[in-house]
Design a protein around this motif. Structure first.
Motif, PDB file in Angstrom:
ATOM      1  N   GLN A 137     -12.430 -13.238   1.455  1.00 36.94           N
ATOM      2  CA  GLN A 137     -11.510 -13.304   2.578  1.00 36.94           C
ATOM      3  C   GLN A 137     -10.092 -12.877   2.188  1.00 36.94           C
ATOM      4  OE1 GLN A 137     -11.712 -17.227   4.087  1.00 36.94           O
ATOM      5  NE2 GLN A 137     -13.740 -16.971   4.980  1.00 36.94           N
ATOM      6  N   GLU A 138      -9.844 -12.715   0.924  1.00 37.64           N
ATOM      7  CA  GLU A 138      -8.522 -12.310   0.460  1.00 37.64           C
ATOM      8  C   GLU A 138      -8.259 -10.874   0.927  1.00 37.64           C
ATOM      9  OE1 GLU A 138      -6.325 -11.475  -3.741  1.00 37.64           O
ATOM     10  OE2 GLU A 138      -7.920 -12.940  -3.700  1.00 37.64           O
ATOM     11  N   THR A 139      -7.131 -10.692   1.654  1.00 35.95           N
ATOM     12  CA  THR A 139      -6.791  -9.365   2.148  1.00 35.95           C
ATOM     13  C   THR A 139      -5.424  -8.989   1.603  1.00 35.95           C
ATOM     14  OG1 THR A 139      -5.801 -10.273   4.129  1.00 35.95           O
ATOM     15  CG2 THR A 139      -8.123  -9.634   4.272  1.00 35.95           C
ATOM     16  N   GLY A 140      -5.106  -7.697   1.592  1.00 36.40           N
ATOM     17  CA  GLY A 140      -3.823  -7.191   1.110  1.00 36.40           C
ATOM     18  C   GLY A 140      -3.682  -5.732   1.488  1.00 36.40           C
ATOM     19  N   PHE A 141      -2.626  -5.144   1.062  1.00 43.31           N
ATOM     20  CA  PHE A 141      -2.372  -3.741   1.355  1.00 43.31           C
ATOM     21  C   PHE A 141      -3.009  -2.878   0.279  1.00 43.31           C
ATOM     22  CE2 PHE A 141       1.357  -5.797   3.331  1.00 43.31           C
ATOM     23  CZ  PHE A 141       1.129  -5.384   4.631  1.00 43.31           C
ATOM     24  N   THR A 142      -3.572  -1.788   0.730  1.00 42.62           N
ATOM     25  CA  THR A 142      -4.126  -0.851  -0.243  1.00 42.62           C
ATOM     26  C   THR A 142      -2.997   0.055  -0.726  1.00 42.62           C
ATOM     27  OG1 THR A 142      -4.648   0.813   1.420  1.00 42.62           O
ATOM     28  CG2 THR A 142      -6.359  -0.853   0.965  1.00 42.62           C
ATOM     29  N   LEU A 143      -3.237   0.754  -1.786  1.00 41.10           N
ATOM     30  CA  LEU A 143      -2.246   1.670  -2.335  1.00 41.10           C
ATOM     31  C   LEU A 143      -1.899   2.755  -1.312  1.00 41.10           C
ATOM     32  CD1 LEU A 143      -0.555   2.546  -4.729  1.00 41.10           C
ATOM     33  CD2 LEU A 143      -2.515   3.841  -5.583  1.00 41.10           C
ATOM     34  N   LEU A 144      -2.846   3.227  -0.563  1.00 36.14           N
ATOM     35  CA  LEU A 144      -2.615   4.249   0.453  1.00 36.14           C
ATOM     36  C   LEU A 144      -1.690   3.734   1.561  1.00 36.14           C
ATOM     37  CD1 LEU A 144      -3.329   7.118   1.256  1.00 36.14           C
ATOM     38  CD2 LEU A 144      -5.292   6.211   2.499  1.00 36.14           C
TER      39      LEU A 144
END
Length: 184
Positions: free
Chosen positions: A7-14
């Motif tokens: 469930q951990e979400t974050g921003f991708t490098l793109l």
């Protein structure tokens, strides 16, 4: 514990690169706006200085000898410092010599500090003024114009910054009247 990591979400490098790119484009466009605003403000400052110097020259001329300027401007229509040289005096008015124009040289001699009024230096920047006699305003009849010319000389003073690019931001014009001492 595995369920929590999924469930951990974050921003991708793109996504981070896209955000930085958009922010850079917006920042650059705002920087160009501020550079243009600073340039415009500096131009307005130059214009304000030129207007004040033109008014100063007009006020100076309003307090000088009416007959001397009426005689000179009646013949020549324009008074400028072009073709003249000043010998600076440390504690008084400059001595001015105008090549091929003895009348203008005499006018500068007869009017102390005229050179300084027409060639001011402000903050290390030199300015040059030109005085032009305008056609008389007033009544339609020639007799009315002749009466006015005995007491009022309509003039325009144009001042420009020397060494600066031409344009409206480095020059100014002021119109006024030289008045005869009898009506001051």
């Amino acid at each position: 514990m595995k369920a929590w990591r999924k469930q951990e979400t974050g921003f991708t490098l793109l996504e981070v690169l896209a955000a930085v790119t958009i922010l850079s484009v917006v920042s650059l466009s705002l920087t160009a706006f501020f550079v243009h605003a600073m340039s415009y403000a500096k131009g307005n400052q130059n214009k304000t200085v030129a207007v004040h110097l033109a008014r100063n020259a007009l006020f100076f001329l309003e307090k000088t000898s009416f007959d001397a300027f009426n005689g000179y401007l009646g013949q020549h229509r324009i008074l400028s410092t072009e073709g003249c040289q000043a010998i600076e005096a440390p504690d008084g008015p400059s001595q001015v010599v105008c090549a091929d124009d003895a009348e203008r040289t005499e006018l500068f001699k007869a009017t102390p500090y005229l050179w300084e009024a027409l060639r001011p230096v402000v903050n290390g920047r030199s300015y040059a003024a030109e005085v032009t006699r305008l056609p008389p305003a007033g009544g339609d009849a020639d007799a009315d114009k002749e009466k006015l010319e005995k007491f009022l000389i309509p003039i325009r003073i144009r001042i420009e910054s020397e060494g600066a690019a031409g344009g409206k931001r480095n020059s100014a014009e002021v119109e006024g009247y030289l008045t005869n001492e009898r009506i001051r």
